[in-house]
Design an enzyme around this catalytic site. Sequence first.
Site, PDB file in Angstrom:
ATOM      1  N   ASP A  13      17.273 -13.565  14.351  1.00 62.69           N
ATOM      2  CA  ASP A  13      16.850 -14.158  12.755  1.00 62.69           C
ATOM      3  C   ASP A  13      15.563 -13.552  12.565  1.00 62.69           C
ATOM      4  O   ASP A  13      14.947 -12.837  13.449  1.00 62.69           O
ATOM      5  CB  ASP A  13      16.469 -15.687  12.928  1.00 62.69           C
ATOM      6  CG  ASP A  13      15.825 -16.403  11.807  1.00 62.69           C
ATOM      7  OD1 ASP A  13      16.417 -16.091  10.718  1.00 62.69           O
ATOM      8  OD2 ASP A  13      14.871 -16.972  11.983  1.00 62.69           O
ATOM      9  N   ASP A  15      12.776 -14.746   9.866  1.00 67.15           N
ATOM     10  CA  ASP A  15      11.441 -15.485   9.721  1.00 67.15           C
ATOM     11  C   ASP A  15      11.196 -16.526  10.758  1.00 67.15           C
ATOM     12  O   ASP A  15      12.015 -17.314  11.351  1.00 67.15           O
ATOM     13  CB  ASP A  15      11.832 -16.221   8.379  1.00 67.15           C
ATOM     14  CG  ASP A  15      11.695 -15.292   7.316  1.00 67.15           C
ATOM     15  OD1 ASP A  15      10.860 -14.541   7.119  1.00 67.15           O
ATOM     16  OD2 ASP A  15      12.773 -15.591   6.429  1.00 67.15           O
ATOM     17  N   GLY A  48      18.751 -15.971   6.350  1.00 66.08           N
ATOM     18  CA  GLY A  48      19.050 -16.694   4.794  1.00 66.08           C
ATOM     19  C   GLY A  48      18.772 -15.948   3.640  1.00 66.08           C
ATOM     20  O   GLY A  48      18.962 -16.286   2.608  1.00 66.08           O
TER      21      GLY A  48
END
Length: 103
Positions: A13, A15, A48
Amino acid sequence: MREDLSIRLIATDVDGTMLDSRGMMTDENLRAIQNAQEKGITVAIASGRFAENVYVLLQKYGLSCPIIAMNGGKITDEKLQTHTVHFMDPEAVNAVYDTLARA
């Protein structure tokens, strides 16, 4: 016989994982990605965010990685060429919208 269990892919990921609280990639994380790639390990960045936003971030740090964007909705190669797109079922989208509109 023992199978070869060497690492071929690392997906991470962005963030809160690769970026610090200021949205900056730490030197340690940058080196970790570079070291893995030097060993022939594919490093994919998952987020995302939109793929284009992740691509700009990677360019800022001189990185070239496949991107898993929009929570898995779009997968691109390291040159931002689309590999796979997963759309939500329109009926599900309408059901969610209707539920939220009534709230």
